[in-house]
Enzyme design. Sequence first.
Site, PDB file in Angstrom:
ATOM      1  N   GLY A 270       0.814  -1.194   0.000  1.00  0.00           N
ATOM      2  CA  GLY A 270       0.000   0.000   0.000  1.00  0.00           C
ATOM      3  C   GLY A 270       0.852   1.250   0.000  1.00  0.00           C
ATOM      4  O   GLY A 270       2.081   1.195  -0.003  1.00  0.00           O
ATOM      5  N   VAL A 271       0.185   2.403   0.021  1.00  0.00           N
ATOM      6  CA  VAL A 271       0.880   3.683  -0.045  1.00  0.00           C
ATOM      7  C   VAL A 271       1.196   4.170   1.362  1.00  0.00           C
ATOM      8  O   VAL A 271       0.395   4.012   2.274  1.00  0.00           O
ATOM      9  CB  VAL A 271       0.000   4.727  -0.771  1.00  0.00           C
ATOM     10  CG1 VAL A 271       0.670   6.089  -0.780  1.00  0.00           C
ATOM     11  CG2 VAL A 271      -0.295   4.267  -2.190  1.00  0.00           C
ATOM     12  N   GLY A 272       2.383   4.785   1.543  1.00  0.00           N
ATOM     13  CA  GLY A 272       2.698   5.401   2.821  1.00  0.00           C
ATOM     14  C   GLY A 272       4.105   5.122   3.290  1.00  0.00           C
ATOM     15  O   GLY A 272       4.886   4.416   2.635  1.00  0.00           O
ATOM     16  N   GLU A 295      -0.629  -1.942  -6.968  1.00  0.00           N
ATOM     17  CA  GLU A 295      -1.495  -0.889  -7.503  1.00  0.00           C
ATOM     18  C   GLU A 295      -0.701   0.365  -7.849  1.00  0.00           C
ATOM     19  O   GLU A 295      -0.931   0.999  -8.869  1.00  0.00           O
ATOM     20  CB  GLU A 295      -2.558  -0.505  -6.464  1.00  0.00           C
ATOM     21  CG  GLU A 295      -3.505  -1.606  -6.098  1.00  0.00           C
ATOM     22  CD  GLU A 295      -4.328  -1.216  -4.900  1.00  0.00           C
ATOM     23  OE1 GLU A 295      -5.562  -1.269  -5.014  1.00  0.00           O
ATOM     24  OE2 GLU A 295      -3.753  -0.853  -3.856  1.00  0.00           O
ATOM     25  N   ASN A 385     -10.545   7.262   4.142  1.00  0.00           N
ATOM     26  CA  ASN A 385     -10.421   7.256   2.676  1.00  0.00           C
ATOM     27  C   ASN A 385     -11.313   6.199   2.047  1.00  0.00           C
ATOM     28  O   ASN A 385     -12.241   6.501   1.333  1.00  0.00           O
ATOM     29  CB  ASN A 385      -8.965   7.020   2.261  1.00  0.00           C
ATOM     30  CG  ASN A 385      -8.037   8.121   2.740  1.00  0.00           C
ATOM     31  OD1 ASN A 385      -8.447   9.260   2.915  1.00  0.00           O
ATOM     32  ND2 ASN A 385      -6.781   7.777   2.961  1.00  0.00           N
ATOM     33  N   GLY A 389      -7.729  -1.247  -2.549  1.00  0.00           N
ATOM     34  CA  GLY A 389      -7.506  -2.600  -3.058  1.00  0.00           C
ATOM     35  C   GLY A 389      -7.079  -3.584  -1.998  1.00  0.00           C
ATOM     36  O   GLY A 389      -6.766  -4.735  -2.324  1.00  0.00           O
ATOM     37  N   LYS A 409      -2.122   9.034  18.606  1.00  0.00           N
ATOM     38  CA  LYS A 409      -2.556  10.187  19.416  1.00  0.00           C
ATOM     39  C   LYS A 409      -1.807  10.236  20.744  1.00  0.00           C
ATOM     40  O   LYS A 409      -2.398  10.396  21.822  1.00  0.00           O
ATOM     41  CB  LYS A 409      -4.061  10.131  19.667  1.00  0.00           C
ATOM     42  CG  LYS A 409      -4.930  10.212  18.418  1.00  0.00           C
ATOM     43  CD  LYS A 409      -4.929  11.596  17.810  1.00  0.00           C
ATOM     44  CE  LYS A 409      -5.885  11.691  16.633  1.00  0.00           C
ATOM     45  NZ  LYS A 409      -5.843  12.995  15.966  1.00  0.00           N
TER      46      LYS A 409
END
Length: 506
Positions: A270-272, A295, A385, A389, A409
Amino acid sequence: MTKHSRIKCAALLDRIMSAEQAAELIASDVNVGMSGFTGSGYPKEVPVALAKRIRAEHDKGNPFKINVWTGASTAPELDGALAEVDAIGMRLPYQSDPVARRKINTGEMEYMDIHLSHVAQHAWFGFYGKLDIAIIEVVGIHEDGTLIPAASVGNNKTWIDRADKVILEVNYALNEKLEGMHDIYYGTELPPHRKPVPIEHAEERIGLPYYLCPQEKIIAIVETNGQDRVNKFTEPDEGSKKIASHIINFLKQEVTKGVLPPNLLPIQSGVGNIANAVLAGLNEGDFENLVSFTEVIQDGMLEMIKSGKMVHVSATSLSLSPEGIKELNDNIDFYRDKIILRTQEMSNHPEVVRRLGILAINGMVEADIYGNVNSTHVMGSDIINGIGGSGDFARNGYICFFVRPSIAKGGDISGIVPMVSHVDHTEHDTQILVTEQGLADLRGLSPRQRAKVIIENCAHPDYKDELRSYFERACEEAKGHTPHILSEALSWHDRFRKTGSMKKKD
């Protein structure tokens, strides 16, 4: 740029117009399919012009909204501009814009969160109604009218095929040498006539390097010169590096056991920053000849291609930092034959994901002690979000990882809870959970066995004792296959809502 130099089809020159003129061709209450996937390849000017038009109509007291379908997230020039003027009735399938998110969570905008592999086929099935207009960014138009795709593919092929009318944005800011990097598959059929997708290897091409679009569909062409949304990635922090280290050590052990080959299996991430930390760790490690079937291509994958650790990447979108964009453009001849950009119905195709044996690494919001995962919602109600996928790869991958820090947090939120406040991936689809505290391998375990492993390996020390207490009391009081104390299962989230912390007050 030379005027009209990228529009080489003479029959289409009379369709060139301004973004404002193109926006006038879009009526209210229509379904609009727009290009764009993870801040890449989205139309830059027509959505902004349309937002201005809609604002003017609203100022006159006239209702005006459209329904927006994309590949995934876009940018402020699309989602943000339209959401700001209340122009979107329904949005699907994934978004990341703060204005749109606020309007979705206040009920001002309808939003349908969908597995990304489902979107194109559901559009073909007619589940979402008729697609009226497609607005697609391209690099250029050939003499024969075929279209050169931009930096993402997403659902563009389906939008062009299904839409009654098409508006093109030809973006001169894009590198013309992107041509040849794409693989647009036109072999899809509807049930009962479907055939297997003929992808047996991540680097295999099965389609065309361009889009096909009947010229009579094209009602407007707008020339633009805008960059994609900038994706800034910070250097991985210590927590991200620890998560990456747990995953890489696990993969080494699986190779030693013979579960994985020495060069692993195709990787999806995934993204990040955690995903980039994993890629950085792989780039520095001993694995060779890696491939990716994913992706989104991030900076970390470019670095792995450049170093020679990764020999091929298949995706549906480029999502790069400014430095990554410069690296790609400066060395695009080197990267072109090592990268394939496919339609997202192929990049996320369940059959292909299962056949190739994908190693999937995706983020999560929280996991519970039995392995259910929430990827999308804060405190059960507010979407962040979307599922993207992650479900396509988790359900069908060879081994799937869900990752996140154990707390957030400042320690007031635990990433491991008694019961997740929203379920995106059930315990049946979850194999490996990873936090900076450790890795929980859930394969072959019963719910009670999973709970012990997750609590001991992944929970933060500040929450571990209370999780142990909850689980032990649940086993005594509720008993059952998956013991829960219903009056307490979501009490941590309720406590946070009331006090600002999941921690018990002394």
